[in-house]
Design an enzyme around this catalytic site. Structure first.
Site, short mmCIF file in Angstrom:
data_model
loop_
_atom_site.label_atom_id
_atom_site.label_comp_id
_atom_site.label_asym_id
_atom_site.label_seq_id
_atom_site.Cartn_x
_atom_site.Cartn_y
_atom_site.Cartn_z
N GLU A 13 0.82 -1.21 0.00
CA GLU A 13 0.00 0.00 0.00
C GLU A 13 0.86 1.26 0.00
O GLU A 13 0.47 2.28 -0.58
CB GLU A 13 -0.95 -0.05 1.20
CG GLU A 13 -2.02 -1.13 1.00
CD GLU A 13 -2.74 -1.54 2.27
OE1 GLU A 13 -3.97 -1.60 2.25
OE2 GLU A 13 -2.05 -1.82 3.29
N GLU A 67 -3.39 -9.56 3.78
CA GLU A 67 -4.03 -9.32 5.08
C GLU A 67 -5.08 -10.36 5.43
O GLU A 67 -5.24 -10.73 6.61
CB GLU A 67 -4.65 -7.90 5.10
CG GLU A 67 -3.66 -6.78 5.33
CD GLU A 67 -3.07 -6.23 4.05
OE1 GLU A 67 -2.55 -5.10 4.07
OE2 GLU A 67 -3.11 -6.94 3.02
#
Length: 256
Positions: A110, A130
């Site tokens: 990210e 995640e």
């Protein structure tokens, strides 16, 4: 900053290199690293002599994401107004290039997609795993990625958590250049030098338009663009650029 700092900053020839410096932890993001990145971005934005920045990682890895040990202790690697790692919810006015070696995973991924451009080693790996830890890619993976690659591919990555090669990311247009292992920073510096040679005002305003254009409808896009770029056309730099071309010399930019 000292060598022990979680973030190292170096500036030369109008280019800032921001190095995530927790190699023993694969540059996992803790609070101190997030604060260091935010401080470096503040320096980038406030210095007229810095035109572009490169974000990279020490020890052959870009960033493995959030420091899970810190997370379990209750530490949050967020900065108010900046988001995860002091960057993921912030849009720089100046260009930011990610130089990726090794892994750019979870929050590290990210961070990379929060940069304007990405230069990656052919041995690097990307991903938002995640879900494999019962978490969600809430630092940009779920909202930024579908704007950068096809939505169905972004959804696949988000739901499987699978790692992705640099080659595949390049095919999808997610990264700009794939270079030999160990040369990502070198490649990013070459790209940054091309940007730094251009008019800083023109670069900043061009970036601003591209950043916002995908949110503009076709009936307003030229009006919105002109609000931003028309001042560039009448700037001192515009006159200098044309004069330097006519005089066959390098322009001397003033940023205004």
């Amino acid at each position: 900053m000292s060598e022990e700092s979680p973030v190292l900053v170096d500036v030369a020839d109008g280019i800032m290199v921001i190095t995530l410096n927790r190699p023993a932890a694969k540059n996992a993001v803790n609070k101190a690293l997030a604060e260091g990145v935010a401080a470096a971005i503040d320096q980038l934005e406030s210095s007229p002599d810095i035109h572009v920045a490169i974000l990279t990682g020490a020890g052959g890895t870009f960033c493995s994401g959030m420091d899970l040990k810190g997370f379990v202790r209750g530490e949050t690697p967020m900065i108010a107004g900046r988001g995860f790692a002091g960057l993921c919810e912030y849009r720089c006015a100046k260009p930011l290039i990610a130089a990726v070696e090794g892994y750019a995973l979870a929050g590290g991924f990210e961070l990379a997609i929060s940069c304007d451009l990405i230069v990656a080693s052919d041995a690097s790996k990307f991903g938002i795993p995640e879900v494999k830890r019962g978490l969600a890619a809430a630092a940009g993976g779920l909202v930024k990625l579908p704007k950068q690659i096809p939505q169905r591919i972004a959804k696949e990555w988000a739901l499987t958590g699978d790692f992705v090669s640099a080659g595949r990311a390049y095919e999808l247009g997610l990264i700009n250049q794939v270079v030999a292992a160990g040369t990502a920073l070198e490649g990013a510096k070459a790209l940054a030098a091309k940007i730094a040679a251009n008019g800083p005002l023109a670069v900043a305003k061009s970036k601003e338009v591209v950043d916002n254009a995908q949110d503009w409808t076709s009936d307003v896009m030229f009006a919105k663009q002109n609000e931003i770029v028309l001042p560039v056309m009448t700037s001192e730099d515009a006159i200098e650029g044309a004069t330097a071309f006519a005089e066959k010399r390098a322009p001397v930019w003033k940023g205004r």
